[in-house]
Design a protein around this motif. Structure first.
Motif, mmCIF file in Angstrom:
data_model
loop_
_atom_site.group_PDB
_atom_site.id
_atom_site.type_symbol
_atom_site.label_atom_id
_atom_site.label_comp_id
_atom_site.label_asym_id
_atom_site.label_seq_id
_atom_site.Cartn_x
_atom_site.Cartn_y
_atom_site.Cartn_z
ATOM 1 N N ARG A 112 -41.051 9.095 11.121
ATOM 2 C CA ARG A 112 -41.192 7.752 10.545
ATOM 3 C C ARG A 112 -42.616 7.477 10.051
ATOM 4 O O ARG A 112 -42.808 6.757 9.075
ATOM 5 N N ARG A 113 -43.621 8.032 10.718
ATOM 6 C CA ARG A 113 -45.000 7.769 10.307
ATOM 7 C C ARG A 113 -45.311 8.374 8.939
ATOM 8 O O ARG A 113 -46.205 7.895 8.237
ATOM 9 N N ASP A 115 -43.083 8.692 6.497
ATOM 10 C CA ASP A 115 -42.154 8.208 5.465
ATOM 11 C C ASP A 115 -42.882 7.434 4.368
ATOM 12 O O ASP A 115 -42.701 7.705 3.171
#
Length: 286
Positions: A112-113, A115
């Protein structure tokens, strides 16, 4: 009995694969193009760069099936050898764009970081028209066969990365992925065994479209004079040299153009057929 039960799914899959008319027609046309390119030294009646000034701008005949160009070179032979360059460039582009697309797409979808920064990078690359970005990269790296492959591979990587990212975002939320994470399985094992295997179908479908787009882009770059070396015959360079004689010798552009049309058409048919074949909704209906 067990052997029969194991082979039935494969037989059904092959039946669906070859029962799709789009896939069958595309595969036949592409096979003809690929075989002609591979067997070019034996299929072509003349050397691609053999000059014969006395035979320049000859119309199609039994001795020259597609006619000759302004230097007396046989168009049929050059078109066959040109297929080698187009297929080689397109295959290299598919490999590079697929590798980059998988790396960027999986990283953006699973971690997620990463993305946000990767998505912004993909947006920036896709904001430029494909051909302009390719021309800029070729101009920066210098026109040659490897740089054309690298430039087009980078250009089309965002297409695959977007597909991979979207599919990875969906896969990451599935129960068996969450269970694998909860069990403490290594990340690399989750990505290789559970994520990448489920991405094979959309990647394969998208790769066929990238193959077709790369073939068109290579012809466009060669036509503009920023592609591969002019010593190597390509469909784009043949079109570029033939435009000066379009009124007097239209065959100089007709036959290379038809080669591009049929090659791209075959890949589009394959892509459409594979997309319909792997579509879950179609699978449920059947």
């Amino acid at each position: 009995m067990m052997l029969t039960s194991l082979t039935m799914p494969y037989a059904a899959g092959l039946k669906r694969l070859f029962g799709n008319r789009a896939i069958l027609l595309g595969a036949i046309i592409l096979a003809i193009v690929v075989l002609a390119a591979i067997l070019a030294p034996w299929v072509a009646p003349y050397a691609p760069n053999k000059l014969s000034i006395v035979n320049k701008l000859k119309a199609p005949s039994w001795s020259h099936f597609f006619g000759t160009d302004e230097f007396g070179r046989d168009i049929f032979s050059r078109a066959i050898f040109a297929g080698r360059a187009s297929l080689l460039v397109s295959l290299g582009v598919v490999v590079i764009s697929t590798v980059l697309g998988i790396i960027l797409g999986v990283a953006a979808g699973y971690f997620r970081r990463l993305d946000a920064p990767i998505s912004r990078l993909l947006d920036a690359m896709m904001s430029f028209p494909d051909i302009l970005l390719a021309i800029a990269l070729v101009a920066a790296l210098g026109p040659s066969l490897p740089t054309v492959i690298l430039a087009l591979g980078i250009t089309y990587a965002p297409r695959l990365a977007r597909i991979v990212r979207g599919s990875t975002l969906v896969l990451r939320e599935l129960p068996y992925i969450e269970a694998a994470i909860a069990m403490g399985l290594p990340t690399w094992q989750i990505l290789t065994r559970h994520v990448l295997l489920n991405l094979a179908s959309p990647i394969l479908v998208q790769a066929t479209f990238v193959f077709a787009s790369a073939m068109l882009a290579e012809a466009s770059l060669s036509f503009l004079g920023v592609g591969v070396s002019t010593d190597m015959p390509t469909w784009g360079t043949m079109l570029a040299s033939g435009r000066e004689y379009m009124n007097n010798a239209p065959w100089l552009m007709v036959f290379p153009g038809l080669a591009i049309v049929f090659s791209v058409l075959s890949l589009q048919l394959l892509g459409d057929g594979l997309r319909d074949l792997v579509d879950p909704r179609l699978a449920k209906e059947s």
